[in-house]
Design a protein around this motif. Sequence first.
Motif, PDB file in Angstrom:
ATOM      1  N   GLY A 139     -55.914  51.842  97.932  1.00  0.00           N
ATOM      2  CA  GLY A 139     -57.172  52.448  97.495  1.00  0.00           C
ATOM      3  C   GLY A 139     -57.063  53.201  96.185  1.00  0.00           C
ATOM      4  O   GLY A 139     -57.734  54.225  95.987  1.00  0.00           O
ATOM      5  N   VAL A 140     -56.226  52.711  95.273  1.00  0.00           N
ATOM      6  CA  VAL A 140     -56.062  53.359  93.965  1.00  0.00           C
ATOM      7  C   VAL A 140     -57.159  52.873  93.022  1.00  0.00           C
ATOM      8  O   VAL A 140     -57.268  51.685  92.745  1.00  0.00           O
ATOM      9  CB  VAL A 140     -54.678  53.028  93.357  1.00  0.00           C
ATOM     10  N   ARG A 141     -57.986  53.803  92.538  1.00  0.00           N
ATOM     11  CA  ARG A 141     -59.039  53.423  91.597  1.00  0.00           C
ATOM     12  C   ARG A 141     -58.423  53.161  90.222  1.00  0.00           C
ATOM     13  O   ARG A 141     -57.741  54.019  89.664  1.00  0.00           O
ATOM     14  CB  ARG A 141     -60.098  54.530  91.519  1.00  0.00           C
ATOM     15  N   LEU A 142     -58.669  51.955  89.706  1.00  0.00           N
ATOM     16  CA  LEU A 142     -58.125  51.549  88.410  1.00  0.00           C
ATOM     17  C   LEU A 142     -59.222  51.566  87.365  1.00  0.00           C
ATOM     18  O   LEU A 142     -60.368  51.195  87.662  1.00  0.00           O
ATOM     19  CB  LEU A 142     -57.561  50.126  88.475  1.00  0.00           C
ATOM     20  N   ARG A 143     -58.867  51.959  86.151  1.00  0.00           N
ATOM     21  CA  ARG A 143     -59.817  51.832  85.048  1.00  0.00           C
ATOM     22  C   ARG A 143     -59.117  51.098  83.908  1.00  0.00           C
ATOM     23  O   ARG A 143     -58.038  51.509  83.476  1.00  0.00           O
ATOM     24  CB  ARG A 143     -60.317  53.200  84.585  1.00  0.00           C
ATOM     25  N   VAL A 144     -59.721  50.001  83.449  1.00  0.00           N
ATOM     26  CA  VAL A 144     -59.178  49.213  82.346  1.00  0.00           C
ATOM     27  C   VAL A 144     -59.874  49.642  81.068  1.00  0.00           C
ATOM     28  O   VAL A 144     -61.105  49.606  80.974  1.00  0.00           O
ATOM     29  CB  VAL A 144     -59.397  47.704  82.584  1.00  0.00           C
TER      30      VAL A 144
END
Length: 411
Positions: free
Chosen positions: A224-229
């Motif tokens: 559940g790690v929120r990633l931002r590209v």
Amino acid sequence: MPVLVMKFGGTSVATLDRIKRAAKRVGVEVAKGYDVIVIVSAMSGKTNELVGWVNETSKFYDAREYDAVVSSGENVTAGLMALTLQEMDVPARSWQGWQVPLKTNSAHSQARIEDIPTDNISAKFAEGMKVAVVAGFQGISPEGRITTLGRGGSDTTAVAFAAAFGAERCDIYTDVDGVYTTDPRITDKARKLDKIAFEEMLELASLGAKVLQTRSVELAMRFGVRLRVLSSFEEQSDEAGTLVCAEEEIMENRPVSGIAYSRDEAKMTLISVADRPGIAAAIFGPLAEAGINVDMIIQNIAEEGRTDMTFSCPVDQVARAEKALNAAKDSGDINFHDLVADTNVAKVSAVGIGMRSQSGVAAQMFKTLSDEGVNIKVIATSEIKISVLIDRKYMELAVQALHDAFELEKA
């Protein structure tokens, strides 16, 4: 303090000027009150240079020494980033994988992460360190040897640290400003997505989208790690880039979110195979042992006890696949009349979590391709994906037509 993980890819740290630019972004987050873990790749082109040196030195190299050499690129970047931050009066230090320690198995050059104890870095944060600059892509085996995680391993490192430290978010800085509905180089109608679900991103990554490494997305979804590209070359706002998150965070699920493609595919067909229990295992067992990445599988209707078996694989694995299957035939494990390889095909896929609840996507996709005169050779589906194999010369036409048909340029 809340923890933020920031990962900078090779192009983002390719020169000292770019390292300074990346360090300024880190400084902004420190000023917001975060303890920051920065994961860095080797400077652009350095890993390829190191691999070349190994291959030139030893044709049949020791994989343990390969890892010792190839991991050094990240060490250089980590040290330079820490020095740059110190020049900005930001308390920072570099960490190599063994110093954390990032524990892996012993599969050199393709190691898997087993554990990341947080004690050492957390203790330094408690003493006043604000930034831990960690060399990505590397760890330490149970035998105490340096290991590397395979290409794209810095993405995986970043997500693993975010999971281990309970980070608020993991920002992946690269040379693109987010995840697009398709490759902008193929159609200028491609639109940057504000959010995309883990499952969709995983499918896009596995189907050829190069924005994120597949293993990193798998890990993010599991924990559940929120990633931002984000792009490291553009001015940022809090809403910049694309957020990769849980499906629940996305208000409206479109039937199709993106069109992916893989140019270098091959279609292989075993003609007239004995149709008997265990034949699939007899075919795909040797392929698995040879490291062949099989994707689509189609078995025809049997006639007079014989059938045809078709599968797709990367075009650069065709020779190994042929060798494995012919060896299985020679040993008597399988019997077939002929093995035909078509190396001029491409895979085009429509991906979207909205397919679960909306019908007609497959029919629309097939009609669109038919209207453009594109013949479908193989079809494979999952709950949120429809993939087809087509002649490679029609790949760009197919991507453009499907992007238009599903109106992906519209927000």
